[in-house]
Design an enzyme around this catalytic site. Structure first.
Site, PDB file in Angstrom:
ATOM      1  N   ASP A  93       0.860  -1.193   0.000  1.00 47.48           N
ATOM      2  CA  ASP A  93       0.000   0.000   0.000  1.00 47.48           C
ATOM      3  C   ASP A  93       0.888   1.232   0.000  1.00 47.48           C
ATOM      4  O   ASP A  93       1.667   1.430   0.941  1.00 47.48           O
ATOM      5  CB  ASP A  93      -0.887   0.013   1.257  1.00 47.48           C
ATOM      6  CG  ASP A  93      -1.835  -1.177   1.316  1.00 47.48           C
ATOM      7  OD1 ASP A  93      -2.110  -1.763   0.249  1.00 47.48           O
ATOM      8  OD2 ASP A  93      -2.312  -1.518   2.421  1.00 47.48           O
ATOM      9  N   VAL A  94       0.776   2.053  -1.020  1.00 45.66           N
ATOM     10  CA  VAL A  94       1.670   3.207  -1.117  1.00 45.66           C
ATOM     11  C   VAL A  94       0.901   4.518  -1.191  1.00 45.66           C
ATOM     12  O   VAL A  94      -0.243   4.566  -1.634  1.00 45.66           O
ATOM     13  CB  VAL A  94       2.610   3.121  -2.347  1.00 45.66           C
ATOM     14  CG1 VAL A  94       3.519   1.927  -2.255  1.00 45.66           C
ATOM     15  CG2 VAL A  94       1.806   3.087  -3.638  1.00 45.66           C
TER      16      VAL A  94
END
Lengths: 254, 204
Positions: free
Chosen positions: A130-131
């Site tokens: 998750d960025v």
């Protein structure tokens, strides 16, 4: 020839199916089993199911739920949420998932990927990253626990490490694009693609089939995952599960 | 009755659900002696080569399978690692395989794959049914099947090749020798094509 994969991504929260925006405000969209049945009829390429409560609440995967989903799935299933041990991963594969997805537990102990891979095969180990775009200096931060905890990992170090281990796939999930339906973050994918040779699935941002077509035409073989696109219809986001049929998909793969 | 072998690996339940929907008699079997009840066997597989072989050995299934398949000629369909164990061995592990079909399991050569992603070979790929075998009756070759693997079966003899696919070159995606068959892809996760393949196997 190998085709790109167009993948509905389903989020489980309080045993129901939900869709978030920027990882927030989960909106109830239906029953998971019912959704799987519809996706069976539509012959989807693959399905990702993520239990977004498990890690957050520090609880193990709900095996009963996974079993009922896997029994129903006539397409490959990737399950993620709360997996912290080799035993859990093995159990989930034995229940009929093709792949298990790790996030926090892999970032916390990168060796877990290989330990699980030794038993179920590396090809079935998926890491979801998750960025979020950094606010000031550019680049990306990695988050865990549904976007609430910033990880110490540098994105490229992590990818390089995962490539070295030789896991099956990474899912790049953009927190900024989640639920916004304004298209994928293509520049993010470009730098990730350049850094590694393992399969990538992109999640976050798809608002139309054109977004998927654009992603595939740019990267040739890639996983194009979407949540909102396959559960909402129209600008008022009425809940309607959909997926392009065999004929509608053909032009997207080109 | 189709016996679906449950040794803690593979999509046993997904296969059972398909046969249930087809109204074809089937049973999930895990004890070696129970395998004798089946007219045909399905050997599923998801996992690493050695872990799979070790499970077959520890459960006593290996010896029973040799007896039923080699001596009693019970038809069998192996899936993914269930196919790979039918050869002499694998680049992925040290244990010998069942040795039913002459060949070895090899890793795809990354340098031959000129695009990204390289490995694993994962997703939906088309197949070429090179023998026009009835296992593929009615199957849409262009829709193809779902694959997820980095190793493939290399047959010593072309006679054993049932189907081929392409990934950085042609590779064998299904093998056979009389009543012994195997698919590298996952028919249990390949929608209508997969259902047809299981139905065809039951009707052989």
């Amino acid at each position: 020839m190998l085709r790109s994969r167009i993948i509905p991504s389903l989020l489980i929260h309080n045993k129901g199916l939900v869709k978030t925006v920027n990882f927030k405000n989960p909106k109830y969209v239906g029953d998971p089993i019912n959704a799987v049945k519809i996706f069976n009829e539509k012959e989807v390429d693959e399905l990702i199911v993520l239990d977004i409560d498990a890690t957050r609440n520090n609880r193990p995967p709900n095996l009963e739920m996974i079993k009922s989903l896997a029994d129903e799935c006539r397409m490959p299933l990737c399950y993620g949420g709360g997996i912290t041990t080799v035993e859990q991963a093995v159990k989930i594969i034995s229940l009929g998932a093709e792949k298990i997805a790790l996030s926090y537990s892999a970032l916390n102990n990168i060796n877990l990927c290989q330990e699980i891979g030794d038993i179920i095969g590396n090809q079935s180990v998926v890491v979801v990253i998750d960025v979020k775009k950094k606010k000031i200096f550019g680049g990306y931060d990695i988050y865990t626990h549904n976007g609430t905890q910033k990880s110490k990992w540098n994105l490229f170090d992590l990818i390089t490490e995962l490539e070295e281990i030789g896991i099956g796939e990474i899912v790049i999930n953009s927190i900024d694009q989640d639920g916004v339906m304004q298209g994928y973050d293509l520049s993010l994918i470009e730098i990730v693609r350049e850094k590694c040779s393992m399969p990538i699935t992109v999640l976050g941002g798809a608002g139309s089939l054109m977004d998927i077509k654009e992603l595939i035409s740019k990267f040739k073989i890639i996983g194009a995952a979407a949540g909102s696109l396959f559960v909402f219809k129209g600008k008022y986001k009425a809940v309607l599960i959909s997926y392009p049929n065999r004929e509608e998909r053909k032009p997207l793969y080109k | 009755m189709i016996g679906i072998i449950d040794y803690g690996s593979g999509n046993v339940q997904a296969i059972a659900t398909i046969y249930k929907n087809l109204n074809i008699k089937h049973q999930v079997l895990s004890k070696p002696e129970d395998l004798e009840k089946a007219d045909k066997l399905v050997l599923p597989g998801v996992g690493a080569f050695d872990a799979t072989m070790q499970q077959l050995i520890d459960s006593g299934l290996k010896d029973k399978l040799n007896e039923l398949v080699i001596h009693k000629k019970i038809p069998i369909l192996g899936i993914c690692v269930g196919l790979q164990v039918m050869g002499y061995g694998s680049d992925e592990g040290d244990l010998p395989g069942l040795g039913w079909i002459a060949g070895k399991v090899k890793k795809f050569d990354k340098s031959q794959i000129e695009f990204k992603p390289k490995l694993p070979h994962m997703g939906w790929n088309t197949i070429k049914d090179v023998q026009n075998h009835c296992l593929f009756k009615g199957v849409d070759h262009d829709f193809g099947f779902y694959f997820v693997h980095s190793f493939y079966f290399e047959c010593e003899s072309r006679e054993n090749i049932l189907a081929t696919s392409n990934y950085g070159g042609e590779f064998t995606s299904a093998i056979y020798s009389e009543h012994i068959m195997g698919t590298q892809f996952h028919p249990e996760k390949s929608h209508r094509n997969g259902v047809l393949l299981f139905k065809n196997f039951a009707q052989l």
